[in-house]
Design a protein around this motif. Structure first.
Motif, PDB file in Angstrom:
ATOM      1  N   PHE A  74      28.455 -25.662  28.072  1.00 38.18           N
ATOM      2  CA  PHE A  74      29.609 -25.243  27.269  1.00 38.18           C
ATOM      3  C   PHE A  74      30.083 -23.853  27.694  1.00 38.18           C
ATOM      4  CE2 PHE A  74      30.719 -22.606  23.510  1.00 38.18           C
ATOM      5  CZ  PHE A  74      31.985 -23.130  23.269  1.00 38.18           C
ATOM      6  N   LEU A  75      29.146 -22.933  27.914  1.00 42.54           N
ATOM      7  CA  LEU A  75      29.518 -21.578  28.336  1.00 42.54           C
ATOM      8  C   LEU A  75      30.149 -21.583  29.725  1.00 42.54           C
ATOM      9  CD1 LEU A  75      26.420 -19.558  27.041  1.00 42.54           C
ATOM     10  CD2 LEU A  75      28.691 -19.729  25.997  1.00 42.54           C
ATOM     11  N   VAL A  76      29.645 -22.453  30.608  1.00 44.90           N
ATOM     12  CA  VAL A  76      30.235 -22.562  31.944  1.00 44.90           C
ATOM     13  C   VAL A  76      31.675 -23.057  31.851  1.00 44.90           C
ATOM     14  CG1 VAL A  76      30.114 -23.807  34.146  1.00 44.90           C
ATOM     15  CG2 VAL A  76      28.030 -22.884  33.124  1.00 44.90           C
ATOM     16  N   LEU A  77      31.894 -24.085  31.035  1.00 39.43           N
ATOM     17  CA  LEU A  77      33.255 -24.615  30.875  1.00 39.43           C
ATOM     18  C   LEU A  77      34.172 -23.598  30.207  1.00 39.43           C
ATOM     19  CD1 LEU A  77      32.505 -28.290  29.735  1.00 39.43           C
ATOM     20  CD2 LEU A  77      33.226 -27.492  31.985  1.00 39.43           C
ATOM     21  N   LEU A  78      33.619 -22.818  29.280  1.00 36.25           N
ATOM     22  CA  LEU A  78      34.422 -21.780  28.637  1.00 36.25           C
ATOM     23  C   LEU A  78      34.834 -20.719  29.652  1.00 36.25           C
ATOM     24  CD1 LEU A  78      35.526 -20.840  25.892  1.00 36.25           C
ATOM     25  CD2 LEU A  78      33.408 -19.563  25.562  1.00 36.25           C
ATOM     26  N   TYR A  79      33.939 -20.388  30.573  1.00 34.54           N
ATOM     27  CA  TYR A  79      34.269 -19.426  31.624  1.00 34.54           C
ATOM     28  C   TYR A  79      35.339 -19.991  32.559  1.00 34.54           C
ATOM     29  CZ  TYR A  79      33.792 -16.666  35.879  1.00 34.54           C
ATOM     30  OH  TYR A  79      34.055 -15.907  36.985  1.00 34.54           O
ATOM     31  N   PRO A 151      29.899 -27.823  20.966  1.00 37.34           N
ATOM     32  CA  PRO A 151      28.603 -27.434  20.372  1.00 37.34           C
ATOM     33  C   PRO A 151      28.175 -28.274  19.173  1.00 37.34           C
ATOM     34  CG  PRO A 151      29.937 -25.483  20.832  1.00 37.34           C
ATOM     35  CD  PRO A 151      30.826 -26.668  21.046  1.00 37.34           C
ATOM     36  N   VAL A 152      29.052 -29.137  18.642  1.00 39.42           N
ATOM     37  CA  VAL A 152      28.650 -29.959  17.500  1.00 39.42           C
ATOM     38  C   VAL A 152      27.491 -30.873  17.870  1.00 39.42           C
ATOM     39  CG1 VAL A 152      30.171 -31.960  17.879  1.00 39.42           C
ATOM     40  CG2 VAL A 152      29.615 -31.263  15.552  1.00 39.42           C
ATOM     41  N   PHE A 153      27.336 -31.180  19.158  1.00 40.71           N
ATOM     42  CA  PHE A 153      26.238 -32.043  19.600  1.00 40.71           C
ATOM     43  C   PHE A 153      24.906 -31.285  19.679  1.00 40.71           C
ATOM     44  CE2 PHE A 153      30.093 -33.957  21.419  1.00 40.71           C
ATOM     45  CZ  PHE A 153      30.009 -35.208  20.830  1.00 40.71           C
ATOM     46  N   ALA A 154      24.926 -29.989  19.382  1.00 43.63           N
ATOM     47  CA  ALA A 154      23.688 -29.194  19.357  1.00 43.63           C
ATOM     48  C   ALA A 154      23.276 -28.837  17.935  1.00 43.63           C
ATOM     49  CB  ALA A 154      23.859 -27.919  20.181  1.00 43.63           C
ATOM     50  N   ALA A 215      27.327 -36.954  23.817  1.00 42.70           N
ATOM     51  CA  ALA A 215      27.624 -35.682  24.487  1.00 42.70           C
ATOM     52  C   ALA A 215      28.114 -35.914  25.915  1.00 42.70           C
ATOM     53  CB  ALA A 215      26.381 -34.791  24.483  1.00 42.70           C
ATOM     54  N   LEU A 216      27.502 -36.871  26.610  1.00 40.41           N
ATOM     55  CA  LEU A 216      27.955 -37.193  27.966  1.00 40.41           C
ATOM     56  C   LEU A 216      29.371 -37.777  27.934  1.00 40.41           C
ATOM     57  CD1 LEU A 216      24.716 -38.755  29.499  1.00 40.41           C
ATOM     58  CD2 LEU A 216      25.770 -36.591  30.131  1.00 40.41           C
ATOM     59  N   GLY A 217      29.610 -38.685  26.986  1.00 45.16           N
ATOM     60  CA  GLY A 217      30.942 -39.265  26.868  1.00 45.16           C
ATOM     61  C   GLY A 217      31.989 -38.219  26.535  1.00 45.16           C
ATOM     62  N   TYR A 218      31.623 -37.278  25.674  1.00 49.19           N
ATOM     63  CA  TYR A 218      32.554 -36.209  25.302  1.00 49.19           C
ATOM     64  C   TYR A 218      32.857 -35.308  26.502  1.00 49.19           C
ATOM     65  CZ  TYR A 218      34.788 -32.818  22.205  1.00 49.19           C
ATOM     66  OH  TYR A 218      35.703 -32.003  21.580  1.00 49.19           O
ATOM     67  N   SER A 221      35.126 -37.074  28.903  1.00 58.15           N
ATOM     68  CA  SER A 221      36.487 -37.094  28.364  1.00 58.15           C
ATOM     69  C   SER A 221      37.179 -35.761  28.570  1.00 58.15           C
ATOM     70  CB  SER A 221      36.445 -37.434  26.867  1.00 58.15           C
ATOM     71  OG  SER A 221      35.854 -38.694  26.649  1.00 58.15           O
ATOM     72  N   TYR A 222      36.440 -34.672  28.357  1.00 59.10           N
ATOM     73  CA  TYR A 222      37.031 -33.344  28.537  1.00 59.10           C
ATOM     74  C   TYR A 222      37.353 -33.066  29.999  1.00 59.10           C
ATOM     75  CZ  TYR A 222      37.423 -28.282  28.845  1.00 59.10           C
ATOM     76  OH  TYR A 222      37.858 -27.018  29.128  1.00 59.10           O
ATOM     77  N   LEU A 223      36.400 -33.368  30.888  1.00 62.14           N
ATOM     78  CA  LEU A 223      36.614 -33.092  32.308  1.00 62.14           C
ATOM     79  C   LEU A 223      37.724 -33.959  32.891  1.00 62.14           C
ATOM     80  CD1 LEU A 223      32.909 -32.746  33.530  1.00 62.14           C
ATOM     81  CD2 LEU A 223      34.553 -30.917  33.102  1.00 62.14           C
TER      82      LEU A 223
END
Length: 497
Positions: A74-79, A151-154, A215-218, A221-223
């Motif tokens: 998540f932090l990598v994608l946010l960056y 982060p909801v998946f954590a 989480a993988l599906g999400y 979908s995002y990527l």
């Protein structure tokens, strides 16, 4: 003239062009770093919640063992999403966001004080959303909505699906066993085959597979740039594949247990076996997932600059919960006494024996046991917090062993001026039945369920009556339908005040 133009070009114009470039670079750096500054601020302000989450994330054999890799991703994608655009918005929107931040911070304080962990942890998400909306604008928050929900998946909210997933797995696997006509007795979440007993316990619910597949599906979908419709379809497919992997795993273990008479090593250690099946089912689905070319979403550097003043204001808006928590810890040194109660005229006498079906409850401050005519047993467990860090209502999971007992019926009924939980249990592969009536007293407030008791901690804490009492009545059925036994327990519970 040519020489003069050359000197002007060399000495004047480039220097004038350097300033805007440096300013834009600094602005871009701030727009990349600010989301991480907001996250660091949330960790600092609400550190007790992150400590509690960390203890769940480091239990590698449970449902949130994937949390740290997920959060790192998540932090990598946010960056990679940066530099994030700072959009202009009206002052009244900033004012509404400021009020919402204050109230959410106070809500976190309330949930932390009364130890409702799940609500305390869930509060982190709106705190993150509101903070970023306050700094970057609501428009930018909406553009980042899919990423910020990752982060909801954590969070441990998924654990509340565990019981339902156990029942679903028991039903589906039971039907699969019936189809192939293996000689087996299916009793709730237990499957009895000639060689032994296979129990579909909490660890076999498939919760871990479900969360990781979602989480993988999400992430896919995002990527791939899916919109809402594509995201929903992707999550439905991912969830079904994760559950199917678990059902197939259990079914194959039953086949292995049947054909090897429970002697295979898989019957004792099937963790790796489960992940192999999960990979065989989910990885092809990931590979063949449709890819949509995602446009470049990196926002251009606009004229709105980062404001250190707004960050300082955000610190102030987040601080009420933090400081209220410090005040409560400093002032909450009151020693509570146990609650008093009356057993009425049902003939209860002190008794040393345990309940017919002993309960699995946290260690108590004080336990009392009684017995009345018609073999009605009463147990009273009292809890008094010794410090402000202790829970008023302790964590209560299942109170009986699912490996041996099956819940046949449960309902909430009114008895006098209180509501109680009436439950009928049957011994698996047997005929013994137990009827139980239970309710809770939280600082003078009555509740029939643990979830209600958790909510009633709020008035109990602020009334100063910090004690928690569990009343449990049990009797063994003497009839097939247990009707008379239920009536006797309800009558006895009405007399207890």
């Amino acid at each position: 003239m040519a020489l003069i133009l050359k000197q002007s070009t060399k000495g004047g114009s480039p220097r004038k062009m350097e300033a805007p470039d440096i300013k834009q670079q600094r602005q871009a750096l701030w727009q990349i770093a600010t989301p991480f500054m907001v996250i660091a601020l949330l960790v600092a302000m609400f550190f007790p919640t992150f400590i509690g989450l960390s203890s769940s994330w480091t239990k590698w054999d449970e449902s949130l063992s994937h949390a740290y890799p997920l959060l790192l991703w998540f932090l990598v994608l946010l960056y990679k999403a940066g530099p994030i655009e700072i959009s202009m918005q009206k002052k009244w929107i900033d004012l509404l966001l400021a009020v919402a931040l204050i109230f959410t911070s106070i809500a976190w304080f309330l949930f932390n004080t009364i130890q409702i962990k799940i609500l305390e942890q869930l509060t982190l998400l709106p705190l993150l959303f509101l903070s970023l909306a306050f700094i970057f604008g609501v428009k930018t928050l909406w553009q980042l909505r899919f990423l910020l929900l990752m982060p909801v998946f954590a969070l441990p909210i998924w654990d509340y699906l565990n019981n339902s997933l156990v029942h679903l797995a028991s039903y589906v696997v039971g039907e699969m066993v019936r189809v192939i006509r293996i000689p087996a007795l299916i009793d709730g979440s237990s499957i009895f085959i000639p060689a032994g007993h296979i129990m579909i316990a909490d660890g076999c619910s498939g919760l871990r597979y479900l969360i990781i597949s979602l989480a993988l599906g999400y992430t896919i979908s995002y990527l791939n740039g899916y919109k809402e419709k594509g995201l929903i379809v992707s999550l439905l497919i991912a969830g079904l594949l994760g559950l199917a992997a678990n059902w197939i795993r259990i079914f194959l273990l039953i086949l292995v247990g049947y054909h090897t008479e429970m002697e295979s090593s898989l019957m004792r250690d099937h963790e790796t076996f489960g992940w192999i099946i999960f990979a065989l089912i989910c990885f092809p689905a990931i590979y063949f997932a449709p890819v949509i070319k995602k446009p470049n979403t990196n926002a251009p550097i606009n004229g709105t600059s980062f404001s250190i003043k707004k960050m300082l204001v955000l610190c102030l808006l987040l601080s009420p919960g933090f400081w209220l928590g410090k005040v409560v810890v400093a002032t909450n040194n009151t020693v509570q006494s146990a609650s008093s109660y009356s057993l009425g005229d049902s003939g209860f006498l002190p008794h040393a024996s345990n309940l017919p079906l002993p309960l699995v409850l946290p260690a108590t401050t004080h336990t009392s046991r009684f017995v009345a005519p018609h073999n009605i047993y009463l147990q009273i467990n009292q809890y008094i917090p010794k410090s402000s860090s202790d829970r008023l209502v302790p964590y209560i999971a299942r109170q009986f062993d699912l490996q041996f007992w099956l819940q046949e019926e449960v309902k909430i009924v009114s008895v006098g001026d209180k509501k109680v939980r009436l439950e009928q249990l049957r011994q698996k592969s047997g005929l013994k039945r137990i009827v139980q009536v239970q309710w809770f007293d939280i600082g003078g407030f009555n509740a029939a369920t643990v979830s209600q008791a958790k909510l009633l901690q709020i008035p109990a804490v602020f009334s100063g009556n910090q004690y928690f009492t569990v009343f449990t009545l049990q009797t063994e059925c003497t009839q097939i339908d247990c009707h008379s036994s239920r009536q006797l327990l309800l009558a006895a519970s009405e007399s207890i005040q």
